[in-house]
Design an enzyme around this catalytic site. Structure first.
Site, PDB file in Angstrom:
ATOM      1  N   HIS A 102      -2.982  14.423  -1.893  1.00  0.00           N
ATOM      2  CA  HIS A 102      -2.298  13.445  -2.742  1.00  0.00           C
ATOM      3  C   HIS A 102      -3.309  12.494  -3.385  1.00  0.00           C
ATOM      4  O   HIS A 102      -3.280  12.270  -4.601  1.00  0.00           O
ATOM      5  CB  HIS A 102      -1.268  12.670  -1.932  1.00  0.00           C
ATOM      6  CG  HIS A 102      -0.635  11.527  -2.671  1.00  0.00           C
ATOM      7  ND1 HIS A 102       0.259  11.725  -3.713  1.00  0.00           N
ATOM      8  CD2 HIS A 102      -0.775  10.178  -2.552  1.00  0.00           C
ATOM      9  CE1 HIS A 102       0.640  10.542  -4.192  1.00  0.00           C
ATOM     10  NE2 HIS A 102       0.023   9.592  -3.502  1.00  0.00           N
ATOM     11  N   THR A 145      12.736   1.340  -0.619  1.00  0.00           N
ATOM     12  CA  THR A 145      12.119   2.338   0.240  1.00  0.00           C
ATOM     13  C   THR A 145      13.235   2.849   1.144  1.00  0.00           C
ATOM     14  O   THR A 145      13.888   2.055   1.820  1.00  0.00           O
ATOM     15  CB  THR A 145      10.997   1.711   1.105  1.00  0.00           C
ATOM     16  OG1 THR A 145      10.064   1.059   0.239  1.00  0.00           O
ATOM     17  CG2 THR A 145      10.284   2.757   1.938  1.00  0.00           C
ATOM     18  N   ASP A 157       2.192   0.740   4.256  1.00  0.00           N
ATOM     19  CA  ASP A 157       2.207   2.101   3.720  1.00  0.00           C
ATOM     20  C   ASP A 157       0.775   2.599   3.566  1.00  0.00           C
ATOM     21  O   ASP A 157      -0.028   1.988   2.850  1.00  0.00           O
ATOM     22  CB  ASP A 157       2.931   2.134   2.372  1.00  0.00           C
ATOM     23  CG  ASP A 157       3.287   3.559   1.958  1.00  0.00           C
ATOM     24  OD1 ASP A 157       3.401   4.427   2.847  1.00  0.00           O
ATOM     25  OD2 ASP A 157       3.434   3.807   0.742  1.00  0.00           O
ATOM     26  N   LYS A 202       6.677  -0.664  -6.284  1.00  0.00           N
ATOM     27  CA  LYS A 202       7.015  -0.042  -5.004  1.00  0.00           C
ATOM     28  C   LYS A 202       8.100  -0.790  -4.248  1.00  0.00           C
ATOM     29  O   LYS A 202       8.843  -0.185  -3.480  1.00  0.00           O
ATOM     30  CB  LYS A 202       5.764  -0.014  -4.104  1.00  0.00           C
ATOM     31  CG  LYS A 202       4.618   0.806  -4.646  1.00  0.00           C
ATOM     32  CD  LYS A 202       4.819   2.272  -4.338  1.00  0.00           C
ATOM     33  CE  LYS A 202       3.548   3.051  -4.612  1.00  0.00           C
ATOM     34  NZ  LYS A 202       3.674   4.442  -4.187  1.00  0.00           N
ATOM     35  N   GLN A 225       3.536   0.709 -12.060  1.00  0.00           N
ATOM     36  CA  GLN A 225       2.384   0.798 -11.153  1.00  0.00           C
ATOM     37  C   GLN A 225       1.067   0.848 -11.914  1.00  0.00           C
ATOM     38  O   GLN A 225       0.104   0.175 -11.579  1.00  0.00           O
ATOM     39  CB  GLN A 225       2.541   2.052 -10.272  1.00  0.00           C
ATOM     40  CG  GLN A 225       1.447   2.225  -9.215  1.00  0.00           C
ATOM     41  CD  GLN A 225       1.677   3.474  -8.339  1.00  0.00           C
ATOM     42  OE1 GLN A 225       2.662   4.198  -8.507  1.00  0.00           O
ATOM     43  NE2 GLN A 225       0.772   3.716  -7.415  1.00  0.00           N
ATOM     44  N   ARG A 246      -8.408   9.054 -12.925  1.00  0.00           N
ATOM     45  CA  ARG A 246      -9.837   8.967 -13.226  1.00  0.00           C
ATOM     46  C   ARG A 246     -10.311  10.355 -13.665  1.00  0.00           C
ATOM     47  O   ARG A 246      -9.695  10.955 -14.520  1.00  0.00           O
ATOM     48  CB  ARG A 246     -10.591   8.435 -11.989  1.00  0.00           C
ATOM     49  CG  ARG A 246     -10.216   6.981 -11.674  1.00  0.00           C
ATOM     50  CD  ARG A 246     -10.923   6.452 -10.441  1.00  0.00           C
ATOM     51  NE  ARG A 246     -10.422   7.058  -9.213  1.00  0.00           N
ATOM     52  CZ  ARG A 246      -9.368   6.602  -8.517  1.00  0.00           C
ATOM     53  NH1 ARG A 246      -8.733   5.524  -8.929  1.00  0.00           N
ATOM     54  NH2 ARG A 246      -8.972   7.200  -7.428  1.00  0.00           N
ATOM     55  N   GLU A 301       8.128   9.408  -3.327  1.00  0.00           N
ATOM     56  CA  GLU A 301       6.984   9.868  -2.543  1.00  0.00           C
ATOM     57  C   GLU A 301       7.539  10.360  -1.221  1.00  0.00           C
ATOM     58  O   GLU A 301       8.209   9.613  -0.504  1.00  0.00           O
ATOM     59  CB  GLU A 301       5.950   8.748  -2.330  1.00  0.00           C
ATOM     60  CG  GLU A 301       5.129   8.490  -3.580  1.00  0.00           C
ATOM     61  CD  GLU A 301       3.940   7.547  -3.365  1.00  0.00           C
ATOM     62  OE1 GLU A 301       3.767   7.033  -2.251  1.00  0.00           O
ATOM     63  OE2 GLU A 301       3.204   7.341  -4.352  1.00  0.00           O
ATOM     64  N   TYR A 343      -1.477  -2.238 -10.859  1.00  0.00           N
ATOM     65  CA  TYR A 343      -2.106  -1.968  -9.551  1.00  0.00           C
ATOM     66  C   TYR A 343      -3.569  -2.390  -9.443  1.00  0.00           C
ATOM     67  O   TYR A 343      -4.100  -2.490  -8.336  1.00  0.00           O
ATOM     68  CB  TYR A 343      -1.932  -0.497  -9.152  1.00  0.00           C
ATOM     69  CG  TYR A 343      -3.015   0.451  -9.621  1.00  0.00           C
ATOM     70  CD1 TYR A 343      -3.042   0.898 -10.934  1.00  0.00           C
ATOM     71  CD2 TYR A 343      -4.010   0.896  -8.744  1.00  0.00           C
ATOM     72  CE1 TYR A 343      -4.029   1.772 -11.358  1.00  0.00           C
ATOM     73  CE2 TYR A 343      -4.994   1.773  -9.170  1.00  0.00           C
ATOM     74  CZ  TYR A 343      -5.001   2.204 -10.478  1.00  0.00           C
ATOM     75  OH  TYR A 343      -5.979   3.059 -10.897  1.00  0.00           O
ATOM     76  N   ARG A 369       6.083   4.672 -11.779  1.00  0.00           N
ATOM     77  CA  ARG A 369       4.687   4.968 -12.112  1.00  0.00           C
ATOM     78  C   ARG A 369       4.163   4.165 -13.296  1.00  0.00           C
ATOM     79  O   ARG A 369       2.975   3.826 -13.355  1.00  0.00           O
ATOM     80  CB  ARG A 369       4.524   6.469 -12.401  1.00  0.00           C
ATOM     81  CG  ARG A 369       4.888   7.383 -11.257  1.00  0.00           C
ATOM     82  CD  ARG A 369       4.020   7.139 -10.038  1.00  0.00           C
ATOM     83  NE  ARG A 369       4.396   8.028  -8.940  1.00  0.00           N
ATOM     84  CZ  ARG A 369       3.998   7.833  -7.691  1.00  0.00           C
ATOM     85  NH1 ARG A 369       3.223   6.807  -7.363  1.00  0.00           N
ATOM     86  NH2 ARG A 369       4.375   8.662  -6.734  1.00  0.00           N
ATOM     87  N   GLU A 395       2.712  14.434  -9.252  1.00  0.00           N
ATOM     88  CA  GLU A 395       1.849  15.583  -9.021  1.00  0.00           C
ATOM     89  C   GLU A 395       2.541  16.904  -9.369  1.00  0.00           C
ATOM     90  O   GLU A 395       1.937  17.779  -9.969  1.00  0.00           O
ATOM     91  CB  GLU A 395       1.422  15.629  -7.547  1.00  0.00           C
ATOM     92  CG  GLU A 395       0.625  14.443  -7.074  1.00  0.00           C
ATOM     93  CD  GLU A 395       0.624  14.338  -5.559  1.00  0.00           C
ATOM     94  OE1 GLU A 395       1.499  13.636  -5.007  1.00  0.00           O
ATOM     95  OE2 GLU A 395      -0.237  14.978  -4.926  1.00  0.00           O
ATOM     96  N   ASP A 435       9.211   6.688  -0.467  1.00  0.00           N
ATOM     97  CA  ASP A 435       8.575   5.507  -1.052  1.00  0.00           C
ATOM     98  C   ASP A 435       8.796   5.554  -2.564  1.00  0.00           C
ATOM     99  O   ASP A 435       7.961   6.038  -3.319  1.00  0.00           O
ATOM    100  CB  ASP A 435       7.083   5.519  -0.706  1.00  0.00           C
ATOM    101  CG  ASP A 435       6.330   4.373  -1.364  1.00  0.00           C
ATOM    102  OD1 ASP A 435       6.977   3.376  -1.729  1.00  0.00           O
ATOM    103  OD2 ASP A 435       5.104   4.494  -1.515  1.00  0.00           O
ATOM    104  N   GLU A 483       7.316  10.979   2.374  1.00  0.00           N
ATOM    105  CA  GLU A 483       6.481  10.470   3.456  1.00  0.00           C
ATOM    106  C   GLU A 483       7.215  10.597   4.789  1.00  0.00           C
ATOM    107  O   GLU A 483       8.432  10.739   4.829  1.00  0.00           O
ATOM    108  CB  GLU A 483       6.147   8.974   3.233  1.00  0.00           C
ATOM    109  CG  GLU A 483       5.493   8.694   1.894  1.00  0.00           C
ATOM    110  CD  GLU A 483       4.864   7.309   1.785  1.00  0.00           C
ATOM    111  OE1 GLU A 483       4.664   6.657   2.830  1.00  0.00           O
ATOM    112  OE2 GLU A 483       4.580   6.892   0.642  1.00  0.00           O
ATOM    113  N   TYR A 495      -2.101   5.836   2.824  1.00  0.00           N
ATOM    114  CA  TYR A 495      -2.415   6.669   1.656  1.00  0.00           C
ATOM    115  C   TYR A 495      -3.283   7.797   2.208  1.00  0.00           C
ATOM    116  O   TYR A 495      -4.413   7.963   1.814  1.00  0.00           O
ATOM    117  CB  TYR A 495      -3.172   5.788   0.657  1.00  0.00           C
ATOM    118  CG  TYR A 495      -3.434   6.336  -0.711  1.00  0.00           C
ATOM    119  CD1 TYR A 495      -2.402   6.792  -1.530  1.00  0.00           C
ATOM    120  CD2 TYR A 495      -4.737   6.368  -1.225  1.00  0.00           C
ATOM    121  CE1 TYR A 495      -2.670   7.258  -2.815  1.00  0.00           C
ATOM    122  CE2 TYR A 495      -5.004   6.831  -2.497  1.00  0.00           C
ATOM    123  CZ  TYR A 495      -3.964   7.275  -3.287  1.00  0.00           C
ATOM    124  OH  TYR A 495      -4.232   7.733  -4.569  1.00  0.00           O
TER     125      TYR A 495
END
Ligand code: MN
Length: 427
Positions: A142, A266, A135, A262, A249, A151, A208, A253, A246, A372, A242, A210, A137
């Site tokens: 995104h 899927t 997968d 994850k 994760q 961050r 997600e 992660y 969260r 998001e 996907d 995708e 990114y």
């Protein structure tokens, strides 16, 4: 070999609705279980499924070098391994067989009874045996949005992002076709302001949006694939959800990337739309923000204009569309992803699946995840039934759709639809 299957003027003697994703110009490939409980490789025109194993046995592929049992299999891996020349010859022949000017099958009632199925007579399966799943990114919007939330805006994109198509190796065992429900996962979660984790159901189950491409055998161990050759090894594309937890994760992660957040599920759409069928929909990609190393520099148009949408259908209610975006927003294209994946000599096999990463557009209604769309849950989305969503609730169904349209020809993917059930309870 010419792509005669893509001829936009061709009409089929099979009925095709005006807004169908599957006109005779599409000719996708899938695997289904028939009303007689036989598994076969097939294609689809309009709402008619076509048994390619039966067509082959009846001699409709005479003249194309194919083994007798190539379509009488429960996966497409061997057919995909035959390579682009064979895929083209077969798609071109299917287009001929179902052309409104061709009477051979059209007038053969007995053959039609063997070959044609209504969609309610079949059950779609996973189209390939997926040996390896990667997968990426690769959406800059995104990655920037997620970086912003985790961050600060200044450090949203990590220093490597504009140089490397970032990816992680996923898990094949939990990849499922559209229609198979999943359970809300449980796991370790670190509550806000706590320094030790608790165990419990994920409260932040997300999708997600995708796309994913499926490869053929591409290289030997040690052999990189040049970026401008990479598309030769891409058989076709599917829609991919996907599923992501969260809260799990966030705790797991660092430093090695996502794991249990994850790999619980899927979901993919069951019809593989060939790269050949998508030829008319090529567009320019995103301009590089920073210079890219030579092995990632490509020529020509390698992005595709594919409209995408996500809907949430609460239990017993109508669906609400929560996002509309486009595959062309990807910063790194599939050829770059494959060139990067193999630059160290990693072998790629027939049936490998490569996810794009969540696809987000530039506007807040074109984001590819609830994380998001609701900005970490701070801005809930209103559903048509009056309820609100920050993430996915028990018994919600998440539906993703995608199609291209140009000069009156529409090529689509159908949908990937998955219901989220409550946490699994042992009986
Ligand atoms: Mn992803």
């Amino acid at each position: 070999m010419p792509l005669s299957a893509n001829n936009p003027d061709r009409k089929s003697w099979l009925h095709v609705d005006k807004n169908s994703d599957f006109p005779i110009q599409n000719i996708p490939f899938g695997v289904f279980l028939t009303r007689d409980d036989i598994i076969t490789i097939g294609t689809r025109i309009g709402d008619t499924a076509i048994d390619l194993g039966a067509l082959h046995q009846l001699g409709y592929f005479d003249g194309i070098p194919l083994t007798d049992d190539i379509f009488l299999q429960d996966t497409l891996n061997d057919f995909i391994a035959d390579g682009r020349k064979t895929w083209r010859a077969v798609r071109n022949r299917i287009a001929q067989i179902f052309d409104s000017n061709n009477d051979s099958l059209k007038q053969n009632k007995r053959h039609k009874e063997i070959v044609l199925f209504r969609l309610d007579e079949i059950e779609m399966q996973l189209p390939v045996h997926i040996g390896d799943y990667t997968d990426f990114y690769s959406s800059i919007e995104h990655a920037t949005n997620v970086g912003n939330m985790l961050r600060t805006p200044e450090n949203a994109l990590l220093p490597n992002w504009l140089h490397i198509p970032i990816a992680y190796h996923g898990r094949s065992s939990s990849i499922i076709p559209s229609g198979i429900p999943i359970h809300r996962p449980q796991g370790q979660i670190l509550p806000n302001d706590a320094d030790t984790p608790i165990f419990g159901p994920s409260k932040l189950v997300d999708f997600e949006l995708e796309m994913a491409f499926i490869t053929t055998v591409a290289n030997d161990l040690g052999e990189p694939i040049p970026v401008d050759e990479a598309e030769e090894y891409i058989f076709g594309l599917v829609l991919l959800n996907d599923w992501s937890a969260r809260d799990i994760q966030k705790w797991e992660y660092i430093p090695h990337g996502p794991f249990l957040s994850k790999n619980f599920a899927t979901s993919i759409s069951p019809w593989i739309v060939t790269l050949d069928a998508l030829e008319p929909y090529r567009v320019e990609g995103q301009k590089p923000v920073k210079p890219q190393l030579e092995y990632l520099q490509y020529h020509g148009k390698k992005s595709f204009d594919i409209d995408l949408e996500v809907a949430i259908r609460p239990s017993g209610a109508k669906e609400t569309i929560v996002s509309k975006t486009n595959f062309k927003y990807m910063y790194w294209n599939m050829a770059q992803q494959l060139a990067h994946h193999t630059i160290n000599g990693c072998p790629i096999n027939s049936g490998d699946l490569m996810g794009s990463g969540a696809i987000s557009g530039p506007t807040s209604d074109s984001y590819g995840s609830m994380l998001e769309l609701t900005w970490k849950g701070e801005k809930p989305l209103k559903m048509k039934d009056g309820s609100e969503r920050t993430f996915i609730n028990d018994n919600d169904t998440v539906i993703m759709r995608g199609h291209c349209e140009k000069d009156g020809t529409r090529i689509g993917f159908g949908e990937v639809s998955t219901k989220l059930l409550p946490v699994f309870k042992r009986k």
